[in-house]
Design a protein around this motif. Structure first.
Motif, short mmCIF file in Angstrom:
data_model
loop_
_atom_site.label_atom_id
_atom_site.label_comp_id
_atom_site.label_asym_id
_atom_site.label_seq_id
_atom_site.Cartn_x
_atom_site.Cartn_y
_atom_site.Cartn_z
N CYS A 1 21.35 6.26 45.96
CA CYS A 1 22.55 6.95 45.49
C CYS A 1 22.47 7.26 44.01
O CYS A 1 23.05 8.23 43.53
N HIS B 1 18.67 18.01 44.99
CA HIS B 1 19.34 16.78 44.63
C HIS B 1 20.83 16.98 44.39
O HIS B 1 21.58 16.03 44.34
N ARG C 1 10.45 12.19 48.37
CA ARG C 1 11.23 12.39 47.15
C ARG C 1 10.64 11.61 45.98
O ARG C 1 10.64 12.08 44.85
N LEU D 1 23.15 15.67 46.83
CA LEU D 1 23.04 14.24 47.11
C LEU D 1 24.11 13.46 46.38
O LEU D 1 24.85 12.68 46.94
N VAL D 2 24.15 13.66 45.11
CA VAL D 2 25.05 12.85 44.28
C VAL D 2 26.12 13.78 43.75
O VAL D 2 26.05 14.22 42.61
N HIS E 1 28.96 6.69 42.24
CA HIS E 1 27.67 7.18 42.74
C HIS E 1 27.60 7.15 44.24
O HIS E 1 26.74 7.77 44.82
N LEU E 2 28.47 6.36 44.83
CA LEU E 2 28.41 6.28 46.30
C LEU E 2 28.77 7.61 46.88
O LEU E 2 29.78 8.20 46.59
N LYS E 3 27.91 8.08 47.72
CA LYS E 3 27.97 9.48 48.12
C LYS E 3 29.19 9.77 48.96
O LYS E 3 29.62 8.97 49.76
N PRO F 1 22.94 15.52 53.05
CA PRO F 1 21.69 16.18 52.66
C PRO F 1 20.95 16.70 53.88
O PRO F 1 21.21 16.28 55.00
N THR G 1 27.59 2.24 53.04
CA THR G 1 28.41 2.67 51.91
C THR G 1 29.69 1.85 51.84
O THR G 1 30.15 1.51 50.74
N ASP H 1 21.72 5.90 54.24
CA ASP H 1 23.04 6.23 53.73
C ASP H 1 24.10 6.14 54.81
O ASP H 1 24.99 6.95 54.87
N PHE I 1 22.89 14.90 37.35
CA PHE I 1 21.71 14.77 38.20
C PHE I 1 21.60 15.91 39.21
O PHE I 1 21.13 15.74 40.30
#
Lengths: 560, 409
Positions: free
Chosen positions: B78, A30, B124, A33-34, A46-48, A54, B38, B33, A24
């Motif tokens: 996410c 982006h 976005r 982001l991930v 996936h949890l950042k 960002p 999280t 976020d 991604f």
């Protein structure tokens, strides 16, 4: 706050999760982001991760700074202060005097006081709060007249008292069977049915219990696209009884004609509905948004004077498309032969009305509006011109063919006339490179440039060679520009200027016209020399006064 | 504990913070976020291995719905599904608005955080939608939603000023400006400014400096659009002087509009400024140089080159006013070259224009250009058509540019 500086522990192989893989990251914005997650692998990855925040999004460091910034928002809240302080502060407000009547401080019920609220972190059971449910429509008990019947009988000729019981039950059943959206239509249909039954004296004798429900009760009969609209059923079919001369030839012919029209309508509707959705129309059908309300005219008279519509249009006086085409040719001839503007304008307005009522939007509509706009320009009717120009702008954006460049040039000249700077800016921004190459648009842009740089000579040169009907538009503000140019000349030139020079520079056809113009401004013309000339110093105050007249623009344009 | 339990625990925290009116922490955890979010989501994932707990729970009160939707939005964010994230955030925001009507000033900080998140997600989401060629309407929806919050703030009836919700008005107004300008709805901006002017807010200088600077920037921008240069200059100069030292991009944005205004008044940007702000140098540096040198050819070439950029900024017509200064400089050069004589013949000017690369300009046009100069005041003297000369005054035939432009205001 805990700050993560390394990849979170759950990314570790030891937890049995696959290592993070980049995915991604198709766009730069982006990719941060991930970081390190694959869309198909476990979602935990996936949890950042916190070490790459960002742009513009929350960051542990941002939090602290924004906290400082926003302390003034939180400062007045009761969250940070002790109870006693809150009480003291709240007590000093006059509104609290109402509360004080009810008891001591400890028992006071200030609206936002923490003293009366539940303490933090108590074991609160999330009770089941019933959601608001809309009660389903329950059909009214039989025999009871509800408001619907009132609505149906209101304004009609048949009073409720005259209704037989079976009719009341019929009305209730039809309202029960139809959806909320169609109620309004159902009312109309019921009114019609009841009125026709009354007219045929069948109100009491008709078998309402077995009569089929009105059309509005059936879902799916009226759809905008796709399904052929049913022609409004004839008067007799609603009654549910065959008329006496049902099999006669005349009726057979009429039925045949009706079915042919329906078939045609079905074909056309199918054709229209097979086009792309409205959002991205390259519009090719003749009629936009065909639905059951669209009518096709039947009148064959070419000329029709304009009457503002106050009710639904009657097809008998509306002219269909082929007739309208002939009308346009006729009007063009009439305008050329004898320039009777009131008559031609009236005819054009009725022509436009017929087009709108039949929802015809194609190249012909564009042609009609263009012709009317040109004729309006020639007679300097800026109100009509503006109406046509607005419609044309919409039609061009729909992709219909026409002289869009010519009218873009007119639009720019009109903005110059009204000195509408913001619209000039937006028009400039919306223009493409191909637009700017068209000669008419180029001319208009050069006029704008000459006016912006104060080069009056070039302006009048362009005025003299305006293409299409631009000259008529520029006539409207030619006098204004002449006054400002004259003012500049009065300030600059001394002692005198020949009349011939002035008339040449200000693009007058003859010196006499120039003399008339100057006389209208009360500027004296000296005839003692070999040629008539104007004393510039003496003319200066008149020129200044002349400019004041043009500070406000007419209401058809913009107030400056 | 199972995922559902963890989620209800998290909902407790939201509710507790709401009851305690803990504005700072509430605003912190309500961000898309945030760390807390999280942490919670990681715990849910570790406990359950899937997101079913999130999807099956229903919020009953406004705050619990708010928290649940917030978690869902974070998960979608996410994963990169911005459209769904936006939808969840919108429902979370609506739930918050329901609770907000009972909050006073402490609710403003969380409201601002939520609006900001809504705006970013809407941007976005629209970007994603346009890439898949669907109609992108999320920004409009977000604008309407934020407008609701804005009117709740502005029309707050709380008599106590220090707990009134009015303190969030300007911040939301700035957010709305950004949204409207993205959609090119200038009339909405102007109506909002009018509404703020007529409402009973505390005066602008009592609000935080960040709000003041941003609001003045937008107000100045709109005044510039409406060709009210004096008002625009006042606002822009304040914004520039009070803008934060580290906000380089913001200062660049302010300068993009301020530079043409100053140039019209005759103050060209200094080399120091052009060095510090390369975007300004790129846009206006060449024009300023050409104007001061009187290089009309170069000026016209740069204008043509930068036309698209300037038009998109809305400063093209303003920069055209600077051309007169360039013409004045060229005439001054011709005057100097001819030895400062008090008679400047039209033919000499014509020759000068030819050498400057402007081609053969007719005498009529020269006369009109000179008449324009005299009438504005750049040249002191008069033109004599019979003799074909411009008779210049004995003292200061070319007065300094700034004094002329200041006098003509």
């Amino acid at each position: 706050q805990v700050e993560y500086t390394s990849p979170a522990p759950w990314h570790n192989q030891a937890y049995g999760l696959p290592p993070p893989q980049p995915s991604f990251a198709t766009t730069p914005e982006h990719s941060h982001l991930v970081s390190g997650s694959s869309s198909t692998s476990s979602l935990a990855t996936h949890l950042k991760v916190k070490d790459s925040a960002p742009i513009g999004f929350s960051n542990p460091s941002n939090h602290s700074s924004s906290n400082d910034h926003f302390t003034d928002y939180g400062a007045a809240s009761g969250g940070q202060r002790s109870r006693s302080v809150t009480r003291v502060l709240s007590k000093s407000i006059s509104e609290m005097s109402i509360e004080e009547e009810h008891g001591s401080l400890a028992g006071a019920t200030w609206p936002n006081s923490r003293a009366t609220q539940a303490p933090l972190y108590s074991a609160v059971k999330l009770g089941k709060i019933a959601k608001k449910k809309v009660a389903p429509y329950a059909p009214p008990p039989a025999g009871k007249l509800n408001g619907f019947a009132k609505a149906v009988s209101a304004g009609g000729e048949v009073k409720e008292a005259e209704w037989p019981l079976s009719l009341k039950r019929f009305v209730e059943r039809s309202f029960a069977a139809c959806s909320a959206k169609m109620r309004f239509v159902l009312e109309k249909q019921l009114k019609q049915i009841i009125a026709s039954a009354k007219a045929n004296k069948k109100l009491v004798t008709m078998d309402w219990d077995n009569r089929p429900l009105p059309k509005a009760c059936n879902p799916g009969v009226r759809t905008i696209k796709g399904i052929a609209p049913a022609k409004p059923a004839s008067f007799h079919a609603d009654i549910g009884e065959l008329p006496d001369d049902f099999d006669s030839d005349e009726r057979k012919e009429r039925r045949l004609l009706r079915f042919q029209k329906e078939a045609e309508a079905a074909k056309q509707a199918a054709y229209v509905s097979s086009q792309a959705t409205m959002a991205s129309v390259p519009h090719t059908g003749d009629v936009l948004n065909w639905d059951a309300d669209t009518i096709v005219g039947t009148c064959t008279k070419l000329e029709k004077s304009y009457l503002r519509l106050t009710s639904a249009p009657d097809p008998a006086v509306v002219r269909p498309l082929p007739i309208l085409r002939q009308t346009l040719d006729l009007l063009k001839h009439k305008w050329v032969e004898n320039s009777n503007y009131t008559y031609v304008c009236d005819q054009f307005k009725s022509l436009r009305q017929d087009l709108i009522v039949q929802r015809i939007t194609n190249g012909f509509t564009v042609e009609v509006y263009e012709q009317h706009a040109r004729i309006a320009l020639e007679t300097n009717d800026l109100g009509e011109y503006n109406q046509c120009q607005t419609q044309l702008k919409q039609l061009y954006t729909m992709g219909l063919p026409g002289h869009s460049m010519e009218f873009l040039a007119y639009r720019i000249l009109y903005f110059l006339y009204t000195r509408n700077k913001s619209d000039i800016n937006t028009a400039l921004a919306a223009m493409t490179a191909t637009d700017k190459q068209d000669p008419a648009v180029r001319h208009a842009l050069e006029v704008r440039y000459a006016m912006a740089t104060g080069n009056y000579f070039r302006y009048f040169q362009l005025y003299a060679c305006a293409p299409n009907m631009g000259g008529y538009l520029m006539d409207n503000f030619a006098d204004r520009e002449r006054c400002s140019a004259l003012l500049k000349m009065c300030r600059a030139f001394r002692p005198q200027l020949g009349l011939a020079y002035i008339s040449q520079t200000l693009a007058f056809d003859t010196a006499d016209e120039c003399a008339k113009f100057l006389a209208s401004l009360n500027i004296p013309i000296l005839c003692d020399g070999p040629q008539p000339s104007v004393d510039m110093k003496a003319a200066l105050p008149y020129a200044v006064a002349a400019i004041q007249n043009y500070e406000k623009v007419d209401i058809k344009g913009q107030i400056y | 504990m199972s995922g559902a339990d963890r989620l209800s625990q998290a909902a407790f925290k939201f509710k507790a913070l709401h009851n305690a009116k803990n504005s700072a922490e509430f605003a912190q955890i309500i961000k898309i976020d945030s760390q807390y979010t999280t942490t919670v989501l990681r715990d849910v994932w570790n406990a359950d291995g899937n997101w079913n707990a999130l999807l099956t729970q229903q919020g009953t009160t406004a705050i619990s719905e708010l928290s649940l939707m917030h978690f869902r939005a974070s998960v979608e964010f996410c994963q990169g599904n911005f459209v769904e994230a936006y939808a969840c955030q919108l429902s979370s925001y609506q739930a918050f608005l329901r609770a907000f009507s009972n909050m006073d000033r402490w609710g403003v900080h969380p409201l601002l955080a939520m609006c900001k998140d809504l705006y970013l997600l809407a941007c976005r989401a629209d970007y994603q939608l346009t890439r898949t060629e669907q109609p992108a309407s999320k920004l409009e929806e977000a604008t309407r939603a934020i407008n609701q919050g804005f009117s709740m703030c502005m029309t707050d009836r709380e008599p106590l000023l220090n707990i009134s919700r009015k303190w969030g008005t300007y911040h939301l107004a700035n957010l709305l400006f950004a949204l409207y300008l993205r959609q090119k709805a200038f009339n909405m901006c102007n109506s909002m400014i009018r509404a703020i002017k007529t409402s009973e807010l505390p005066s602008l200088d009592q609000f935080p400096m960040g709000d003041q600077v941003t609001f003045r920037y937008y107000r100045g921008l709109l005044a510039f659009q409406g060709e009210q240069l004096a008002a625009a200059k006042r606002d822009m100069v304040f914004a520039l002087e009070h803008c934060h030292r580290d906000a380089y991009r913001n200062r660049t944005r302010i300068l993009m509009r301020l530079t043409p205004i100053m140039m019209i008044e005759g103050s060209m940007p200094q080399s120091r400024l052009l060095r510090r702000y390369p975007p300004i140098n790129e846009l206006y540096g060449g024009l300023a140089r050409a104007a001061m040198l009187g290089d009309l050819c170069q000026f016209d070439a740069i204008m043509q080159d930068k036309e698209q950029l300037l038009v998109s900024l809305g400063t093209y017509t303003a920069v055209e006013h600077v051309r007169r200064i360039a013409v004045r400089q060229l005439l001054y050069k011709i005057y100097l070259i001819d030895g400062k004589s008090s008679r400047l013949s039209f033919q000499r000017v014509r020759a000068g224009f030819w050498i400057a690369g402007l081609g053969d300009v007719s005498v009529f046009e020269i006369e009109s250009i000179l008449a324009d100069m005299v009438s504005v005041g750049f040249i002191k003297g008069y033109l004599s058509h019979e003799h074909g000369v411009a008779v210049l005054s004995k003292q200061q035939p070319f007065p300094p540019i700034k004094s002329v432009l200041a006098a003509s205001k």
